[in-house]
Enzyme design. Structure first.
Site, PDB file in Angstrom:
ATOM      1  N   GLY A 222      -4.154   1.089 -10.228  1.00 63.08           N
ATOM      2  CA  GLY A 222      -4.319  -0.306 -10.619  1.00 63.08           C
ATOM      3  C   GLY A 222      -3.273  -1.230 -10.011  1.00 63.08           C
ATOM      4  O   GLY A 222      -2.317  -0.809  -9.350  1.00 63.08           O
ATOM      5  N   HIS A 223      -3.457  -2.537 -10.292  1.00 60.70           N
ATOM      6  CA  HIS A 223      -2.588  -3.546  -9.684  1.00 60.70           C
ATOM      7  C   HIS A 223      -1.156  -3.446 -10.207  1.00 60.70           C
ATOM      8  O   HIS A 223      -0.908  -3.070 -11.337  1.00 60.70           O
ATOM      9  CB  HIS A 223      -3.158  -4.957  -9.905  1.00 60.70           C
ATOM     10  CG  HIS A 223      -3.314  -5.365 -11.332  1.00 60.70           C
ATOM     11  ND1 HIS A 223      -3.841  -6.574 -11.703  1.00 60.70           N
ATOM     12  CD2 HIS A 223      -3.024  -4.736 -12.489  1.00 60.70           C
ATOM     13  CE1 HIS A 223      -3.854  -6.678 -13.014  1.00 60.70           C
ATOM     14  NE2 HIS A 223      -3.362  -5.579 -13.505  1.00 60.70           N
ATOM     15  N   ASN A 224      -0.234  -3.768  -9.322  1.00 62.69           N
ATOM     16  CA  ASN A 224       1.210  -3.803  -9.596  1.00 62.69           C
ATOM     17  C   ASN A 224       1.839  -2.435  -9.795  1.00 62.69           C
ATOM     18  O   ASN A 224       3.022  -2.349 -10.126  1.00 62.69           O
ATOM     19  CB  ASN A 224       1.531  -4.674 -10.832  1.00 62.69           C
ATOM     20  CG  ASN A 224       1.010  -6.081 -10.695  1.00 62.69           C
ATOM     21  OD1 ASN A 224       1.055  -6.670  -9.620  1.00 62.69           O
ATOM     22  ND2 ASN A 224       0.479  -6.633 -11.784  1.00 62.69           N
TER      23      ASN A 224
END
Length: 344
Positions: free
Chosen positions: A237-239
């Site tokens: 996922g993001h980050n």
């Protein structure tokens, strides 16, 4: 291709015991090998299969005894066998620097010497590709991506804008790097998209399996550390900030803003909650769910994941539940019987 056992031993720097001049024509696994083939015995558990195998010779560890057929002793039979298979099944390599006329390459893109581009690949504005990298047919490289040297991008890979890849990265078919992260705010009953304005950085020597995805950061980068290997069908996922030399098995899901240290292992179908941090050398067992941080050097398992020894104790406790239930029933009967006598 026919070679002798002696030649094979020279390729893998092994010690020959038995006839070094025996001719070998192919390499197959224990169950499939035929006369004229060489096979491999990874450890002593495979000894019975080696004794019944039709193979003419084998690559073995030092602990395997001679059984009348030639053997080549090495420290790592599996990797030595892989090297021999590559030699025996060698195919002509595609020429470097072959750029298909059917590819679409933006005039501002910069391709270093030796870059190969397959038909119907798309390379966008401002892209930079390092020396001897290969972009296979149908891959799409978004605007302003930077790709290091000797990197391989297989068919149907998609890199969204601004992605950064190091040297010797391998992306298998269907990988998507840099799609928007799953970020929304709910206002007055409506889900409003949070703009995903970051990018993805993949360091050198990373390999990502088919149909896996790594989402771009919200405002900064999602990072995959050097030497990390990701199996097929994995979602990052993001980050997320993934450490160096991690191993992620198939169907792992890592939620947004999670972080891992170096040498972390996630077995198949592990789920990591958002913002969770796993310390260096953590290993998570298959189908585990990890809702909270895990300190370094822990082996955890279960859902929710807890230290392995604790899970083992819980498992044996659960197995005893029927027996304990019966014991409680017997105790209750005795107590009830005693209560009746006291009433008398």
């Amino acid at each position: 291709m026919n070679v002798t056992v002696r030649q094979l031993a020279e390729w893998v720097r092994g010690e020959v015991l038995g006839d070094p001049e025996l001719a070998i024509s192919n390499a197959r696994t224990l169950g499939e090998a035929q006369p004229g083939d060489i096979t491999f015995v990874e450890n002593e558990k495979n000894l019975s299969a080696w004794h019944t195998s039709k193979a003419s010779a084998a690559i073995v560890p030092a602990s395997v005894p001679v059984n009348g057929r030639p053997i080549i002793r090495v420290a790592d039979p599996l990797m030595a066998f892989a090297s021999i298979v590559r030699h025996l099944r060698a195919r002509p390599t595609a020429p470097h620097g072959d750029v298909s006329a059917a590819a679409h390459i933006h005039p501002t893109a910069k391709l270093a010497p030796g870059v190969t581009v397959g038909p119907l690949a798309v390379i966008g504005e401002g892209v930079e590709v390092g020396a001897n990298s290969v972009i296979h047919a149908g891959a799409t490289i978004g605007r302003f991506c930077k790709i290091g040297s000797e990197t391989t991008i297989h068919p149907r890979v998609v890199l969204y804008d601004d992605c950064v890849l190091g040297d010797r990265v391998i992306l298998h078919a269907g990988v998507v790097i840099g799609a928007d992260g799953f970020g929304y705010r709910t206002a007055r009953g409506v889900h409003i998209k949070v703009p995903q304005l970051g990018w993805v950085e993949i360091e050198s020597d990373v390999e990502i399996g088919a149909n896996s995805t790594v989402d771009r950061g919200t405002f900064g980068p999602t990072r995959i550390g050097a030497g990390t290997k990701i199996d097929n069908l994995v979602q990052v996922g993001h980050n997320c900030q993934i450490g160096k030399h991690n191993l992620f098995c198939s169907q792992v899901g890592v939620a947004g803003s999670a972080a891992t240290g170096d040498h972390v292992v996630l077995a198949g179908q592990v789920g990591i909650s958002d913002h969770v941090k796993l310390g260096a050398r953590v290993a998570v067992g298959a189908q585990s769910g990890v809702p909270a941080d895990v300190p370094p050097d822990q082996h955890v398992f279960g859902s929710p994941a807890t230290p392995l020894q604790e899970q083992i104790r819980m498992h044996f406790g659960l197995r005893r539940l029927p027996e304990l239930r019966e014991e409680v029933k017997q105790i209750k009967k005795r107590l009830d019987a005693g209560s009746v006598r006291n009433d008398d």
